[in-house]
Design a protein around this motif. Structure first.
Motif, PDB file in Angstrom:
ATOM      1  N   GLU A 181       0.943  -1.177  -0.005  1.00 15.62           N
ATOM      2  CA  GLU A 181       0.338  -0.029   0.174  1.00 15.62           C
ATOM      3  C   GLU A 181       1.241   1.210  -0.233  1.00 15.62           C
ATOM      4  OE1 GLU A 181      -3.582  -1.126   2.829  1.00 15.62           O
ATOM      5  OE2 GLU A 181      -2.566  -0.067   3.331  1.00 15.62           O
ATOM      6  N   GLU A 191      -5.928  -1.218  -7.112  1.00 17.32           N
ATOM      7  CA  GLU A 191      -6.660  -0.359  -6.714  1.00 17.32           C
ATOM      8  C   GLU A 191      -6.610   1.381  -6.097  1.00 17.32           C
ATOM      9  OE1 GLU A 191      -7.740  -4.481  -3.945  1.00 17.32           O
ATOM     10  OE2 GLU A 191      -9.929  -3.224  -4.255  1.00 17.32           O
ATOM     11  N   TYR A 213      -7.824   3.583  -3.910  1.00 20.18           N
ATOM     12  CA  TYR A 213      -9.345   4.205  -2.803  1.00 20.18           C
ATOM     13  C   TYR A 213      -8.696   5.726  -2.456  1.00 20.18           C
ATOM     14  CZ  TYR A 213      -9.996  -0.686  -1.299  1.00 20.18           C
ATOM     15  OH  TYR A 213     -10.499  -1.893  -1.676  1.00 20.18           O
ATOM     16  N   SER A 236     -10.694   9.381   0.090  1.00 19.03           N
ATOM     17  CA  SER A 236     -10.582   9.584   1.191  1.00 19.03           C
ATOM     18  C   SER A 236     -10.691  11.174   1.398  1.00 19.03           C
ATOM     19  CB  SER A 236     -10.336   8.623   2.328  1.00 19.03           C
ATOM     20  OG  SER A 236     -11.133   9.561   3.734  1.00 19.03           O
ATOM     21  N   ALA A 267     -11.012   1.152   6.965  1.00 23.44           N
ATOM     22  CA  ALA A 267     -11.299   0.369   5.384  1.00 23.44           C
ATOM     23  C   ALA A 267     -12.460   1.776   5.508  1.00 23.44           C
ATOM     24  CB  ALA A 267     -12.357  -0.700   5.399  1.00 23.44           C
ATOM     25  N   GLU A 268     -13.292   1.884   6.379  1.00 21.17           N
ATOM     26  CA  GLU A 268     -14.354   2.979   6.231  1.00 21.17           C
ATOM     27  C   GLU A 268     -14.091   4.205   5.883  1.00 21.17           C
ATOM     28  OE1 GLU A 268     -13.849   1.065   8.707  1.00 21.17           O
ATOM     29  OE2 GLU A 268     -13.832   2.410  10.628  1.00 21.17           O
ATOM     30  N   PHE A 313     -11.435   4.883   3.318  1.00 15.89           N
ATOM     31  CA  PHE A 313     -10.821   5.310   1.815  1.00 15.89           C
ATOM     32  C   PHE A 313     -12.967   4.436   1.891  1.00 15.89           C
ATOM     33  CE2 PHE A 313      -7.123   6.723   1.913  1.00 15.89           C
ATOM     34  CZ  PHE A 313      -6.738   6.590   3.186  1.00 15.89           C
ATOM     35  N   ARG A 314     -13.365   5.563   0.279  1.00 10.31           N
ATOM     36  CA  ARG A 314     -14.118   5.114  -0.622  1.00 10.31           C
ATOM     37  C   ARG A 314     -13.249   4.758  -2.196  1.00 10.31           C
ATOM     38  NH1 ARG A 314     -16.687   7.136  -4.678  1.00 10.31           N
ATOM     39  NH2 ARG A 314     -15.615   8.950  -3.683  1.00 10.31           N
ATOM     40  N   ARG A 315     -13.156   3.049  -2.403  1.00 12.18           N
ATOM     41  CA  ARG A 315     -12.710   1.988  -3.733  1.00 12.18           C
ATOM     42  C   ARG A 315     -13.464   2.778  -4.862  1.00 12.18           C
ATOM     43  NH1 ARG A 315     -13.342  -2.184  -6.668  1.00 12.18           N
ATOM     44  NH2 ARG A 315     -10.929  -3.734  -7.609  1.00 12.18           N
ATOM     45  N   TYR A 330     -10.491  -0.417 -10.102  1.00 13.21           N
ATOM     46  CA  TYR A 330      -8.633  -1.176 -10.567  1.00 13.21           C
ATOM     47  C   TYR A 330      -8.455  -1.055 -11.633  1.00 13.21           C
ATOM     48  CZ  TYR A 330     -10.760  -5.304 -11.882  1.00 13.21           C
ATOM     49  OH  TYR A 330     -11.329  -6.428 -12.871  1.00 13.21           O
ATOM     50  N   LYS A 354      -5.458   6.532  -2.263  1.00 13.70           N
ATOM     51  CA  LYS A 354      -4.698   5.093  -1.448  1.00 13.70           C
ATOM     52  C   LYS A 354      -4.774   4.253  -2.861  1.00 13.70           C
ATOM     53  CE  LYS A 354      -6.521   2.135   1.682  1.00 13.70           C
ATOM     54  NZ  LYS A 354      -6.732   1.464   2.951  1.00 13.70           N
TER      55      LYS A 354
END
Length: 925
Positions: A45, A73, A75, A77, A89-90, A92-94, A97, A126
């Motif tokens: 990461e 991928e 992400y 935020s 995890a919450e 960052f929003r995906r 990819y 990210k």
């Protein structure tokens, strides 16, 4: 309008040494980017923080050629938790990819540039890297990313929608369709237009310094278009196109220089460095000639950041952002070698016509052929030197004298420099009292042309001061002038800097002698200006460095300055550890040049201060400085041998471990006419080889003499045996000769007999004996290295002197046996071998390494007897032993060559070859 977004690396899961994720913050042809640790755990990461909250429109990734992630991928935020690890995890929003190609089609030699169009708002990005593609080059299963580029808009740009609607309204009023192909690519009409200068490919193939200049020129081009200055915009467009080619070429040179450094080809690296600097200086000179660049643009990367953290079009572009790493400064003292831009009259030159020339409007109407006024307009609007034709007249190049330039500059713009600030008034109060506020204001002006004009006016004023002026007024004028000269030497504009040097030279060589001022005034001039001049020798511009260094050398040779011995004392001051590379190199170069010009006799240079300075410079981190120090030390040794040696360590093996001192002492030897250490080693080696050769020749000659003596001895013994034989038959008739007892005639006694082991057999014909020698004789063996048959008793001598592989063997001084040279040090160190006894006291078996009874007969007992050598592998093939021989006959056999290697003959092998070992010859041969 979307633009490049600056960012910093917040964190990464890991990296290999020398390939930190912070490398991603730099875009240049030579960047190496980020690389994961070897045999890392996946996923890996990286978290990036953008300089402002923005709407990302486009992401660009430049992948490695073989360390390729199978999937990346993304992400986004708005913010991060207070503690970065572990990431929640919450937060960052995906976004999605991308998959990367395994690059097998290109043989893992090309890098993939991946562009991803997104529409997401945030400030933290990210990237998650998944398992790598497997190939033969990626032996550590790593993933890498060479560069990443983020393009977007400030998220808080509240006027964006209003601007877009306003543009749509204008288009509607003018009847333009937003899909009109004529407007395609026009950044003035499309709010989502992305400039090619913000593309990642632009930065990755452009020299960073040239890229910054191109961006500045592009901004000026947009401003010119908005102000409808289309001719100027056209010139800028052509300059940008040419500079892009320049930047690409400089980028290639930089990559080639980096490759040469990695291969330790420093001559090629130096050549590339000089080539870059020459090419860059030539280009800048061309652009300065066309008035497209000024001092603000021509700043080294040391002054300009590599990446703009915010776009100029953004309302938040003045917001401070995190600073980025700076590129290593480049430069070398060289002349220009490769011309770049040829003048294009259609692009860079303005043809002055009577009807449309803005210059003509400023010229007096009464002058039919006036000189061209170069700077009546603002700096960016000044026309270029051009040509004019008047009704068939010849083309005449417009020229301007210094007086015309000065008057034009003073008449242009506002006509007078801006007033002095309170700080400047306090700082220059003494100079204002002497020279007047107008002249000092020009020297302090923000416009470089006023600063240059002030120096030229001061030059003229000093030249016009009449002889006989009171000394006190002359001194005050001189000190005020030196105050302004010292300030002008620091000026970043080259023309102002050169004008200050011209004024300083006039003061020292003309003003002071003309008015017969004392040496104290000359010393004041030198002491106030030389420290600043030395600082300019470390400037990032090669032209400034060379100019400053040449002037210092010239000033040191002035007869008024030479006798003061001031400049040498500055040049021998120790180098500071934090001083720039160029400054250290220039100081060393100046010292070397002035030493040749001035010497060490009453010049300020002494053996003491020069040697102390040079020896300390040997520890400098820059190779060129150390190399120059070595050269200076050698020059000092030529002039003062004994004195110079006192400042150096003793010439011994420990000192010579330092390559610089080894070079210095070898240079001393050449100066004295003595052989160097390498030459002495070569001479000793040649003498040793010659002695060994002579020794071998002597041994060979002695062996030949010994063989001849043994043959004579054998003949004598045989005659004595024949004389005693009848007497023995009378007195001891019972005993018969072995040959008679066996029914064998005496002349054929040696037939069917092995003269080495004494075995007799009917199968011992000529071919049978060869086979017996080759496989079965207990007294012989085959050499494992040359496959020749030799006597076991002479095996050691064979390996050391006769074997084809003799160069690979050495003799152990303890056991006297032949040992492979590569194993000999370990063999000697272990001390496990059985020490040998002198040859007169014992024989030495090379098979079992044991000492036993001396003598020739003892070899047969040791090698053939049941209690003898346990390492003789041929014992198992013996079927019978040779019958005992009578003493007389045994003596005859011995006389015929039982002494083995001493006989000096050959043993034929089954393959028809001859052994190189010294062995016995069968009687029939």
């Amino acid at each position: 309008m979307p633009h490049k977004i600056g960012f910093v690396v917040v964190s990464s899961s890991g990296h290999e040494d020398g390939f930190s994720a912070r490398e991603l913050m730099i875009h240049a042809p030579t960047v190496s980017g980020w690389r994961s640790p070897r045999f890392c755990q996946f996923p890996q990461e990286i978290v990036l923080q953008m300089v402002e909250r923005c709407r990302i429109r486009k992401l660009q990734l430049l992948a490695h050629q073989y360390m390729i992630s199978s999937k990346i991928e993304f992400y986004i935020s708005e913010n991060l938790p207070e503690y970065f690890a572990p990431y929640q995890a919450e937060r960052f929003r995906r976004l999605g990819y991308v998959s990367l190609c395994d690059n097998e089609k290109t043989g893992c030699k090309a890098r993939e540039l991946k562009s991803v169009y997104v529409d997401a708002v945030g400030q933290f990005l990210k990237l998650i890297f998944h398992q790598n593609h497997v190939n033969k080059y990626n032996i550590y299963n790593q993933v890498a990313l060479v560069a990443i580029n983020i393009i977007g808009d400030p998220a808080d740009f509240s006027d964006e929608s209003n601007t877009a609607s306003r543009e749509k309204l204008i288009d509607h009023y003018l009847g333009h369709n937003s899909e009109d192909p004529a407007l395609e690519g026009s950044y003035a009409r499309k709010s989502d237009y992305i400039s090619p200068l913000d593309d990642l490919a632009f930065d990755m193939y452009q020299d960073p310094e040239v890229a910054q200049i191109i961006r500045k020129l592009d901004e000026r081009k947009r401003e010119a278009v908005q102000k409808e200055r289309y001719d100027y915009a056209k010139k800028l467009k052509q300059a940008i196109a040419d500079l892009q080619k320049v930047g690409e070429r400089l980028g290639r040179y930089e990559v080639e220089k980096r490759c040469a450094v990695e291969k330790e080809d420093y001559d090629l690296a130096k050549e590339k460095k000089q080539q870059m600097e020459q090419y860059r200086a030539e280009v800048y000179e061309q652009l300065e000639l066309h008035s497209l660049l000024d001092a603000e643009l021509i700043r080294r990367p040391l002054d300009l950041p590599l990446q703009p953290l915010a776009h100029s079009g953004s309302p938040r572009h003045q917001k401070p952002g995190p600073s980025l790493p700076q590129l290593e400064e480049k430069g070398t003292e060289s002349q220009f070698a490769e011309p770049f831009l040829q003048e294009k009259p259609s692009s860079y030159s303005l043809t002055i016509s009577p009807q449309h020339s803005a210059v003509d409007q400023l010229l007096p109407a009464t002058d039919p052929h006036p000189k061209m006024n170069a700077e009546p307009l603002p700096y960016d609007e000044r026309p270029l030197p051009a040509i004019r034709k008047h009704h068939g007249e010849a083309v005449v190049e417009l020229e301007m004298s210094d007086a015309n330039i000065s008057s034009a500059r003073r008449g242009g713009m506002s006509g007078e420099p801006e007033p002095l600030t309170e700080k400047a008034l306090r700082e220059a109060s003494s100079a204002i009292d002497v020279l007047g506020e107008t002249l000092v204001a020009g020297a302090y002006s923000k416009t470089w042309s006023y600063r240059e004009d002030a120096l030229l006016a001061l030059y003229k004023k000093l030249m016009e001061i009449p002889v006989g002026t009171p000394k006190e007024d002359l001194k005050n004028t001189l000190r005020a002038s030196i105050f302004l000269v010292r300030r002008a030497i620091k000026d970043i504009v080259t023309s102002v800097f050169q004008a200050s040097l011209k004024l300083l030279k006039m003061i020292i060589t003309q003003y002071i002698p003309k008015h017969k001022l004392i040496k104290l005034e000359t010393a004041h001039c030198v002491e106030r200006t030389i420290p600043v001049l030395l600082t300019r020798t470390g400037d990032s511009s090669a032209r400034v460095r060379v100019t400053a260094a040449n002037f210092i050398q010239e000033m040191a040779l002035f007869k008024e300055v030479k006798s003061l011995q001031i400049i040498p004392s500055y040049l021998v001051q120790p180098l500071k550890a934090n001083s720039s590379v160029h400054l250290a190199m220039s100081q060393m170069d100046l010292l070397a040049r002035l030493l040749k010009d001035l010497g060490t006799g009453s010049s300020g240079f002494t053996v003491d201060n020069v040697m102390k300075f040079s020896v300390s410079a040997l520890e400098h981190r820059v190779y060129e400085v150390r190399e120059t120090a070595v050269r200076i030390i050698l020059d000092m040794y030529r002039q003062h041998q004994a004195s110079a040696l006192a400042y150096l360590p003793p010439d011994d093996s420990n000192t010579r471990k330092n390559i610089l001192y080894k070079t210095i002492f070898d240079g001393f030897a050449k100066i004295d006419g003595r052989p160097t250490e390498a030459e002495m080693k070569a001479q000793r080696k040649a003498a040793t080889e010659e002695a060994e050769k002579q020794k071998k020749e002597e041994i060979k000659a002695l062996q030949g003499q010994l063989a001849a003596l043994k043959e004579i001895q054998a003949e004598v013994e045989e005659k004595e045996s024949d004389a005693v034989k009848p007497k023995n038959q009378d007195t001891q008739g019972v005993k018969a000769a072995p040959g008679e007892a066996l029914g064998i005639p005496d002349e054929h006694y040696l037939d069917n007999l092995c003269i080495f082991c004494g075995e007799r057999s009917e199968s011992f014909t000529e071919e049978g004996l060869d086979l017996h020698y080759w496989k079965h004789c207990l007294m012989l063996t085959r050499c494992d290295h040359c496959k020749q048959v030799v006597e076991i008793s002479s095996l050691t001598e064979h390996l050391l002197t006769e074997c084809d592989k003799k160069d690979g063997f050495g003799k152990c001084f303890r056991c006297s046996e032949a040992v492979l040279k590569e194993e000999l040090p370990r063999h000697i160190k272990n001390k496990g071998c059985n020490p040998a006894k002198p040859e007169k006291l014992a024989n030495r078996c090379p098979l079992c390494h044991e000492n036993f009874t001396p003598g020739e007969e003892a070899w047969k007992a040791h090698l053939m007897g049941p209690a003898g050598c346990t390492m003789n592998l041929r014992k198992t093939h013996v079927l019978q032993k040779a019958p005992a021989l009578q003493p007389g006959r045994r003596s005859a056999v011995a006389a015929s060559g039982v002494s083995g290697s001493k006989a000096g003959s050959k043993i034929p092998t089954p393959k028809g070859g001859l052994s190189k070992s010294s062995s016995r010859t069968h009687a029939r041969r």
